[in-house]
Design a protein around this motif. Structure first.
Motif, PDB file in Angstrom:
ATOM      1  N   UNK A 265      24.219  13.643 -67.544  1.00 24.89           N
ATOM      2  CA  UNK A 265      24.779  14.066 -68.820  1.00 24.89           C
ATOM      3  C   UNK A 265      23.946  13.474 -69.951  1.00 24.89           C
ATOM      4  N   UNK A 266      23.994  14.102 -71.112  1.00 25.66           N
ATOM      5  CA  UNK A 266      23.327  13.541 -72.281  1.00 25.66           C
ATOM      6  C   UNK A 266      24.115  12.334 -72.756  1.00 25.66           C
ATOM      7  N   UNK A 267      23.450  11.172 -72.801  1.00 24.77           N
ATOM      8  CA  UNK A 267      24.082   9.936 -73.256  1.00 24.77           C
ATOM      9  C   UNK A 267      23.778   9.662 -74.723  1.00 24.77           C
TER      10      UNK A 267
ATOM     11  N   UNK B 278      27.774  10.298 -65.510  1.00 28.88           N
ATOM     12  CA  UNK B 278      28.922  10.562 -66.364  1.00 28.88           C
ATOM     13  C   UNK B 278      29.702   9.336 -66.766  1.00 28.88           C
ATOM     14  N   UNK B 279      29.737   8.329 -65.882  1.00 32.35           N
ATOM     15  CA  UNK B 279      30.546   7.149 -66.208  1.00 32.35           C
ATOM     16  C   UNK B 279      30.010   6.389 -67.421  1.00 32.35           C
ATOM     17  N   UNK B 280      28.729   6.587 -67.747  1.00 35.95           N
ATOM     18  CA  UNK B 280      28.169   5.898 -68.909  1.00 35.95           C
ATOM     19  C   UNK B 280      28.553   6.566 -70.226  1.00 35.95           C
ATOM     20  N   UNK B 281      29.242   7.709 -70.149  1.00 30.21           N
ATOM     21  CA  UNK B 281      29.748   8.358 -71.353  1.00 30.21           C
ATOM     22  C   UNK B 281      31.004   7.681 -71.876  1.00 30.21           C
TER      23      UNK B 281
ATOM     24  N   UNK C 298      31.582  10.405 -76.931  1.00 29.01           N
ATOM     25  CA  UNK C 298      31.686  10.304 -78.385  1.00 29.01           C
ATOM     26  C   UNK C 298      30.287  10.254 -78.988  1.00 29.01           C
ATOM     27  N   UNK C 299      30.053  11.071 -79.994  1.00 35.17           N
ATOM     28  CA  UNK C 299      28.717  11.168 -80.582  1.00 35.17           C
ATOM     29  C   UNK C 299      28.713  10.675 -82.018  1.00 35.17           C
ATOM     30  N   UNK C 300      27.619  10.034 -82.450  1.00 39.04           N
ATOM     31  CA  UNK C 300      27.471   9.716 -83.872  1.00 39.04           C
ATOM     32  C   UNK C 300      27.601  10.984 -84.704  1.00 39.04           C
ATOM     33  N   UNK C 301      28.262  10.863 -85.843  1.00 40.03           N
ATOM     34  CA  UNK C 301      28.495  12.016 -86.701  1.00 40.03           C
ATOM     35  C   UNK C 301      29.906  12.538 -86.615  1.00 40.03           C
ATOM     36  N   UNK C 302      30.590  12.294 -85.469  1.00 38.97           N
ATOM     37  CA  UNK C 302      31.989  12.671 -85.374  1.00 38.97           C
ATOM     38  C   UNK C 302      32.820  11.780 -86.300  1.00 38.97           C
TER      39      UNK C 302
END
Length: 380
Positions: free
Chosen positions: A259-261, A275-278, A343-347
């Motif tokens: 997944x994109x981290x 995925x667990x690192x998300x 969770x992404x920066x910008x949210x």
């Protein structure tokens, strides 16, 4: 009171305006023309603020017997919402254009003009409550219908703006009752589908839309340890939590999906991993604002127990929260009792105590106790 009813062309705003009329107020309806393409047509439940929506808003006002106007805010919408959306993606962040629109258009540009024209309040069809505390100061709270609650996207509103906001649907137990009321009142939008997705990308293809506006620059895809895995054609096309479309060409050693981290625009790198690192358990937010009087802890910097919500209809997560500083500017820290995924920066993170909205902040960084990105910094 003299009331300006913001008419989106949907059933919620039509019923909200009808309730304001029924309460005996002097009501004027206004539809905001936000599209730079006035001939834009609505596709099912995709899109809003189209010419069809404007016509629906006019017919609702005609049924209610109130004046109707169209205000052209398309230039401001493009500058404050659309252009900002592109700029945020260019910077590797994932913005929420609905919050931005509420902040800059529906409850700043619209409200400012309404007050200048002598209106006492703006009515909208949002599902949220404006209440007053023991000292008479306004507070923003969740609506009665949790499934339709929109307090998250209103978390950007300030105390001075809430003083002039009225949400007549706040105590309505369900959307079905709103539709039934619209039918009884003879409003033609009673069965109109709800709008969803990004209004200025009605086909839902955000990646394709951005590709026409942001120059593609090839870069590297690396894993959480810095190992080079392949090339991407443009980092803006990736979002945190994304699984499909990575085009790495070979599986992870354990065979599990990647997944994109992180999206790192300065290095033009996309970081992928298991995925667990998300799962993140600490958030730092910048540019905080307060929905009503600031909580006393804003001044003291002490930790308080609160709830953190990072998406419009996500479950809030218990957390310890405090207001602090980051690079000399106001910030908010949240240590989560559980975890949040992807969770992404910008949210935006919106903070609650019970049903009350304390305010919001833009997420600058999300941290996982299972992964330290500083190790990646050293590796690359």
């Amino acid at each position: 009171m003299k009331i300006l009813a913001a008419m989106s062309g949907g059933v919620d705003s039509a019923v909200a305006a009808a309730r304001a009329v029924e309460a005996g107020h002097e009501v004027v309806g206004v539809h905001l023309a936000l599209s730079r393409m006035p001939g834009t047509l609505r596709t099912g439940s995709r899109g809003c603020c189209t010419i069809e929506d404007s016509n629906d808003a006019f017919r609702a006002c005609d049924t209610l017997g109130i004046p109707f106007y169209v205000w052209d805010f398309s230039d401001r919408f493009k500058a404050d919402v659309v252009d900002n959306f592109v700029e945020e993606y260019e910077a590797g962040r994932t913005p929420n254009p609905c919050l931005r629109c509420n902040e800059k258009i529906k409850f700043e540009a619209l409200l400012d003009r309404a007050i200048a024209l002598g209106f006492d309040a703006v009515v909208t069809g949002h599902y949220a409550s404006v209440l007053r505390d023991a000292d008479g100061r306004v507070e923003l709270h969740r609506a009665a219908d949790d499934a339709k609650d929109q307090s998250y996207v209103l978390g950007v509103l300030r105390e001075d703006q809430l003083e002039h906001c009225w949400f007549p649907l706040a105590d309505t137990p369900s959307k079905a009752l709103v539709r039934a009321e619209a039918e009884e009142r003879g409003l033609g939008v009673a069965a109109k589908p709800d709008s969803h997705d990004i209004c200025f990308i009605p086909d839902g293809d955000t990646r394709g839309w951005l590709a026409e506006r942001i120059e593609l620059t090839p870069g590297r895809i690396v894993d959480q340890d810095g190992t080079d895995l392949g090339e991407h054609q443009g980092a803006h096309a990736f979002t945190v939590g994304q699984r499909k479309g990575l085009s790495i060409g070979h599986p992870a050693p354990d065979g599990k999906p990647r997944y994109v981290l992180q999206v790192r625009p300065k290095e033009n790198r996309v970081v992928v991993g298991p995925g667990e690192l998300l799962e993140v358990d600490r958030l730092v937010g910048i540019r905080p604002s307060h929905a009503g009087a600031p909580h006393p802890a804003v001044a003291t910097g002490e930790w308080i127990e609160a709830l953190v919500q990072v998406r419009a209809h996500a479950e809030p997560v218990p957390a310890r929260v405090r207001w602090s500083e980051r690079d000399g500017a106001p910030a908010v820290e949240a240590e989560l009792a559980g975890s949040l995924r992807g969770v992404a920066p910008g949210q935006s993170m919106v903070l609650y105590v019970g049903t009350r909205v304390l305010g919001q902040a833009t997420i600058a960084s999300a941290h996982s106790s299972a992964w330290n990105p500083e190790a990646l910094d050293a590796a690359v």
